[in-house]
Motif scaffolding. Structure first.
Motif, mmCIF file in Angstrom:
data_model
loop_
_atom_site.group_PDB
_atom_site.id
_atom_site.type_symbol
_atom_site.label_atom_id
_atom_site.label_comp_id
_atom_site.label_asym_id
_atom_site.label_seq_id
_atom_site.Cartn_x
_atom_site.Cartn_y
_atom_site.Cartn_z
ATOM 1 N N LEU A 111 0.828 -1.207 0.000
ATOM 2 C CA LEU A 111 0.000 0.000 0.000
ATOM 3 C C LEU A 111 0.864 1.261 0.000
ATOM 4 C CD1 LEU A 111 -2.808 -1.075 2.501
ATOM 5 C CD2 LEU A 111 -3.047 -0.691 0.039
ATOM 6 N N TYR A 112 1.974 1.228 0.729
ATOM 7 C CA TYR A 112 2.870 2.394 0.720
ATOM 8 C C TYR A 112 3.544 2.563 -0.642
ATOM 9 C CZ TYR A 112 2.685 3.959 5.550
ATOM 10 O OH TYR A 112 2.272 4.498 6.742
ATOM 11 N N GLU A 113 3.856 1.465 -1.299
ATOM 12 C CA GLU A 113 4.410 1.579 -2.641
ATOM 13 C C GLU A 113 3.398 2.185 -3.608
ATOM 14 O OE1 GLU A 113 5.666 -2.313 -3.655
ATOM 15 O OE2 GLU A 113 7.496 -2.264 -2.404
ATOM 16 N N ALA A 114 2.136 1.772 -3.489
ATOM 17 C CA ALA A 114 1.092 2.365 -4.322
ATOM 18 C C ALA A 114 0.898 3.842 -3.982
ATOM 19 C CB ALA A 114 -0.217 1.607 -4.145
ATOM 20 N N LEU A 115 0.957 4.185 -2.707
ATOM 21 C CA LEU A 115 0.824 5.583 -2.313
ATOM 22 C C LEU A 115 1.990 6.408 -2.819
ATOM 23 C CD1 LEU A 115 -0.756 7.685 -0.684
ATOM 24 C CD2 LEU A 115 0.546 6.993 1.342
ATOM 25 N N GLY A 116 3.179 5.813 -2.849
ATOM 26 C CA GLY A 116 4.324 6.516 -3.404
ATOM 27 C C GLY A 116 4.199 6.784 -4.888
ATOM 28 N N GLN A 117 3.454 5.947 -5.593
ATOM 29 C CA GLN A 117 3.212 6.191 -7.012
ATOM 30 C C GLN A 117 2.149 7.268 -7.220
ATOM 31 O OE1 GLN A 117 4.888 4.823 -9.558
ATOM 32 N NE2 GLN A 117 6.173 3.634 -8.147
ATOM 33 N N VAL A 118 1.145 7.306 -6.357
ATOM 34 C CA VAL A 118 0.052 8.272 -6.521
ATOM 35 C C VAL A 118 0.429 9.635 -5.978
ATOM 36 C CG1 VAL A 118 -2.336 8.775 -5.890
ATOM 37 C CG2 VAL A 118 -1.670 6.442 -6.464
ATOM 38 N N ALA A 119 1.007 9.667 -4.788
ATOM 39 C CA ALA A 119 1.374 10.927 -4.136
ATOM 40 C C ALA A 119 2.760 10.769 -3.530
ATOM 41 C CB ALA A 119 0.352 11.305 -3.070
ATOM 42 N N PRO A 120 3.818 10.851 -4.335
ATOM 43 C CA PRO A 120 5.178 10.640 -3.809
ATOM 44 C C PRO A 120 5.603 11.764 -2.877
ATOM 45 C CG PRO A 120 5.262 11.379 -6.094
ATOM 46 C CD PRO A 120 3.815 11.140 -5.783
ATOM 47 N N SER A 121 6.238 11.383 -1.781
ATOM 48 C CA SER A 121 6.783 12.353 -0.832
ATOM 49 C C SER A 121 7.815 11.645 0.032
ATOM 50 C CB SER A 121 5.681 12.966 0.043
ATOM 51 O OG SER A 121 5.144 12.000 0.921
ATOM 52 N N ALA A 122 8.642 12.438 0.703
ATOM 53 C CA ALA A 122 9.668 11.863 1.565
ATOM 54 C C ALA A 122 9.052 11.185 2.782
ATOM 55 C CB ALA A 122 10.636 12.960 2.003
ATOM 56 N N VAL A 123 7.953 11.714 3.293
ATOM 57 C CA VAL A 123 7.305 11.096 4.451
ATOM 58 C C VAL A 123 6.748 9.720 4.089
ATOM 59 C CG1 VAL A 123 5.436 11.354 6.112
ATOM 60 C CG2 VAL A 123 6.769 13.339 5.436
ATOM 61 N N VAL A 124 6.215 9.588 2.878
ATOM 62 C CA VAL A 124 5.719 8.279 2.441
ATOM 63 C C VAL A 124 6.864 7.276 2.369
ATOM 64 C CG1 VAL A 124 4.637 7.044 0.520
ATOM 65 C CG2 VAL A 124 3.753 9.266 1.216
ATOM 66 N N GLU A 125 8.013 7.700 1.828
ATOM 67 C CA GLU A 125 9.175 6.803 1.749
ATOM 68 C C GLU A 125 9.660 6.416 3.141
ATOM 69 O OE1 GLU A 125 10.955 5.352 -0.929
ATOM 70 O OE2 GLU A 125 8.992 5.814 -1.792
ATOM 71 N N LEU A 126 9.640 7.370 4.065
ATOM 72 C CA LEU A 126 10.071 7.052 5.427
ATOM 73 C C LEU A 126 9.120 6.056 6.082
ATOM 74 C CD1 LEU A 126 12.167 7.771 7.583
ATOM 75 C CD2 LEU A 126 10.633 9.566 8.372
ATOM 76 N N ASN A 127 7.835 6.241 5.892
ATOM 77 C CA ASN A 127 6.874 5.271 6.434
ATOM 78 C C ASN A 127 7.012 3.905 5.765
ATOM 79 O OD1 ASN A 127 5.729 7.093 8.243
ATOM 80 N ND2 ASN A 127 4.283 7.861 6.729
ATOM 81 N N ARG A 128 7.326 3.915 4.480
ATOM 82 C CA ARG A 128 7.553 2.630 3.799
ATOM 83 C C ARG A 128 8.775 1.925 4.379
ATOM 84 N NH1 ARG A 128 10.183 0.456 -0.809
ATOM 85 N NH2 ARG A 128 11.325 2.402 -1.135
ATOM 86 N N ALA A 129 9.796 2.701 4.750
ATOM 87 C CA ALA A 129 10.978 2.101 5.357
ATOM 88 C C ALA A 129 10.623 1.431 6.686
ATOM 89 C CB ALA A 129 12.053 3.162 5.562
ATOM 90 N N VAL A 130 9.759 2.058 7.460
ATOM 91 C CA VAL A 130 9.335 1.452 8.727
ATOM 92 C C VAL A 130 8.587 0.142 8.458
ATOM 93 C CG1 VAL A 130 7.897 1.784 10.768
ATOM 94 C CG2 VAL A 130 9.243 3.684 9.879
ATOM 95 N N ALA A 131 7.700 0.157 7.454
ATOM 96 C CA ALA A 131 6.970 -1.066 7.123
ATOM 97 C C ALA A 131 7.906 -2.165 6.621
ATOM 98 C CB ALA A 131 5.903 -0.761 6.075
ATOM 99 N N VAL A 132 8.902 -1.777 5.834
ATOM 100 C CA VAL A 132 9.881 -2.759 5.345
ATOM 101 C C VAL A 132 10.663 -3.350 6.511
ATOM 102 C CG1 VAL A 132 12.007 -3.003 3.999
ATOM 103 C CG2 VAL A 132 10.057 -1.789 3.036
#
Length: 529
Positions: A350-371
Motif C-alpha cells: 500500500l505504501y508503494e502504491a501511495l508513493g506512485q500516486v502521491a510521492p513524498s519523503a514522508v511516504v518513503e520514510l513510512n515505507r521504510a518502517v513497514a519494510v
C-alpha cells in the motif's frame, strides 16, 4: 441538526423556568455552535454578500441575548435568528439606498422619480422562504467551497473554514494553531476582502469545476485533522477538539457528496486514526508507541465507521486515491490483534502504491518502517540512508528518529544514541522530546554502570553557564592565553585539539557529556551557537 421545519432545539419559556441572562447565553451558544454554518449560508444566499451575512448574523445573536433573557428562548430558535438576520439585512439595504440617495442629491445627479445609484431593497414577498429544506445542504456546501476557494492562501483557507463553517471563534483558532489572535483575525479579514474583490459568487460550482476544486477542500480538512491528531507545537501531543471538528466537517461533506471516493477515503482515514486517540498518550501526556498501546482502549465504533467508509470509496469503482490508500493502511493497523500479527507485506504494498500516486519523503520514510517490520531493519536502513543522502527531510525529527531506531535494532548502539539525541533536539514539542529521550540506548561509563536518560535540550544553543564552563576549561588548557577572533574562538585543527584537552580534563560523566556537547557544536557550527 435541526432545521426550521422541525421542532426546535428547546422549548419555550415555560419548559425551562423563568428566563435569565445565563440561560439565554447558553441557548444562544448552543444554537450557534450547531447551526452557525447553515444560518450564515442561508443569509449569504439571501444577501449575496458573505461579509454582510456574517454581520447580520452577529447582530441577530446580539438581539437574541437581550430578547431571550427577557422573554425566554423561542420554540424555533433557528428560525428566529434567520428572520431577525433577514430584517437586519433589509435595514442595511435601506440604509445603503438612503445613503446613496443623499450622496446623489449632494452631487446633483439624482433625476426626479428615480434613483440612479445604490442597491435597491430586496422585495418582500410572502412566498420568499429564507430557509429552504431542499437547498440548505447546497448552501453549506457552497459556503465550504467559498471558504476553500483557490484564490485564497492555504492558511487563509483553514482560518476561514474554521470561522465560517465550523463556527470557531478567532481565539479558538489562534489557540489551535498557536498564533496570535490578531494574526488570525487579519487572515480572515484578508480572505473576505479577497473573495469580495475576486467576485466569487455564492453558489455551488458546476460538477466539472467541483471536481477540480474538491482537492483544495479536502486538503484543508486534512491539514486541520493532522494538526489535531499530531500537534506540531505546544505541550500536548493531541488536540482532540480540532481533530473532531475536522471529522464533523468531513462527515458533512461526505453526506453531501456521496459519489466522491476521496471524500469517503478522507473520512475513513480520520475515523480510523481518531479511534486510537484514547491509547496514544499516557496519563502523564507522553506519547505511547503503536507497539505499546493498549488496543482494548481503541474506539471500535470508529473503526467500524472507518471500514464502512473505505467500502463506500471502493464501491464507486474509480479506485482509491491518496486518502483512500492511507485509510487502507490505517485499517490494517486497526484490525490487527497486535503489531507482530499485522499484515506488514500488505502495508508495504500500500505504501508503494501511495508513493506512485502521491510521492513524498514522508511516504518513503513510512515505507521504510513497514519494510523493517516485514523483512528486517537492514533493508529499511538503506532506504533511510538514501533519504539522508538526498536531504529530503531537512530539520525534521522524524528521519533521525527512525534511523536511530533501526540502528538500535541492528545493535549499533553508539550511532543509534547519537541519532536519537539529534531527533530530540529537533523536536518541536516536549512530548516528542521525552519520547526520543526514552528510546535512547544507555551508554556505559568505565565502571560498567549505565548512564541515566537525561533529557536533551531542544534548542542547539548553549546556555550562558555552559559557555562559561567550556570557556574556563579552554582557558585552563591554554595556560590562561585567550585567542579571540571577533569575540569567538577560531575553529581549526588547533581549536579541536584544545576542545579535546578540555574533554580529557573533565572528572565526572556529567561534565564530560557537557564538554562533549560543547565540542560537537563548536566543531560543527564553526562558532558559538
Amino acid at each position: 441538526m435541526a432545521r426550521a421545519d422541525r421542532p426546535g432545539l428547546m422549548a419555550g419559556p415555560g419548559a425551562e423556568g423563568p428566563p435569565s441572562p445565563q440561560a439565554a447565553r447558553r441557548a444562544v451558544e448552543a444554537v450557534w455552535r450547531i447551526e452557525s454554518a447553515r444560518i450564515v449560508a442561508a443569509l449569504s444566499r439571501y444577501t449575496g454578500d458573505f461579509e454582510l451575512a456574517e454581520d447580520v448574523a452577529q447582530e441577530a445573536l446580539a438581539e437574541a441575548l437581550v430578547s431571550w433573557s427577557r422573554e425566554g428562548a423561542p420554540t424555533n430558535p433557528v428560525g428566529w435568528l434567520l428572520a431577525t438576520g433577514r430584517r437586519r439585512a433589509i435595514d442595511n439595504y435601506r440604509r445603503r439606498a438612503a445613503l446613496d440617495e443623499r450622496y446623489a442629491m449632494l452631487c446633483g445627479q439624482l433625476a426626479e422619480g428615480e434613483a440612479s445609484s445604490g442597491a435597491p431593497a430586496p422585495p418582500e414577498r410572502a412566498d420568499d422562504l429564507l430557509w429552504d429544506p431542499d437547498q440548505v445542504d447546497d448552501d453549506v456546501l457552497a459556503l465550504m467551497f467559498i471558504a476553500c476557494h483557490p484564490v485564497l492562501a492555504p492558511e487563509a483557507r483553514v482560518a476561514l473554514t474554521l470561522r465560517a463553517v465550523a463556527g470557531l471563534a478567532s481565539e479558538e483558532i489562534a489557540r489551535a494553531f498557536l498564533v496570535p489572535v490578531p494574526t488570525v483575525q487579519a487572515r480572515i479579514t484578508r480572505a473576505k476582502k479577497t473573495i469580495a474583490a475576486a467576485g466569487v459568487p455564492f453558489e455551488l460550482p458546476p460538477a466539472e469545476e467541483r471536481r477540480r476544486r474538491i482537492g483544495g477542500v479536502l486538503s484543508v480538512l486534512y491539514v486541520i485533522f493532522t494538526e489535531g491528531s499530531t500537534a506540531t507545537a505546544g505541550d500536548d501531543l493531541l488536540r482532540p477538539d480540532l481533530a473532531y471538528e475536522a471529522i464533523r466537517l468531513t462527515r458533512m461533506l461526505a453526506a453531501l457528496l456521496p459519489d466522491e471516493p476521496e471524500v469517503s477515503g478522507l473520512l475513513a482515514l480520520c475515523e480510523l486514526t481518531a479511534a486510537r486517540f484514547p491509547a496514544r498518550t499516557s496519563p502523564d501526556g507522553d506519547p505511547v508507541l503503536l507497539e505499546d498501546q493498549d488496543r482494548r482502549l481503541w474506539d471500535r465504533s470508529a473503526i467500524r465507521r472507518g471500514r464502512a467508509a473505505i467500502g463506500r470509496a471502493a464501491a464507486v469503482g474509480r479506485g482509491l486515491g491518496p486518502y483512500g490508500l492511507q485509510a487502507a493502511i490505517a485499517a490494517c493497523h486497526a484490525t490487527a490483534p497486535s503489531v507482530a500479527q499485522t499484515d506488514w507485506e500488505r502495508v508495504v504494498l500500500l505504501y508503494e502504491a501511495l508513493g506512485q500516486v502521491a510521492p513524498s519523503a514522508v511516504v518513503e520514510l513510512n515505507r521504510a518502517v513497514a519494510v523493517a517490520m516485514a523483512t528486517g531493519p537492514q533493508q529499511a536502513l538503506a532506504i533511510v540512508d538514501e533519504l539522508v543522502a538526498t536531504d529530503r527531510l531537512p530539520g525534521s525529527h522524524l528521519l533521525p528518529s527512525v534511523r536511530g531506531e533501526l540502528l538500535r535494532r541492528l545493535g549499533r548502539t553508539g550511532e543509534a544514541r547519537a541519532e536519537l539525541e539529534l531527533a530530540a533536539r529537533l523536536c518541536r514539542t516536549p512530548a516528542n522530546n521525552r519520547c526520543c529521550c526514552a528510546r535512547r540506548p544507555p551508554c556505559r561509563e568505565r565502571g560498567g554502570r549505565a548512564s541515566p536518560h537525561a533529557p536533551i535540550r531542544q534548542s542547539p544553543r548553549l546556555s550562558v553557564r555552559l559557555r562559561r564552563q567550556w570557556w574556563a576549561s579552554w582557558v585552563r588548557c591554554r595556560g590562561g592565553a585567550r585567542r579571540r577572533s571577533r569575540g569567538r574562538p577560531r575553529v581549526g585543527r588547533r581549536s579541536r585539539r584544545w576542545a579535546g584537552w578540555s574533554l580529557r580534563s573533565c572528572r565526572s560523566w556529567r561534565s564530560r557529556r557537557r564538554s562533549l556537547h560543547c565540542r560537537r557544536i563548536l566543531c560543527s557550527a564553526g562558532a558559538w551557537a
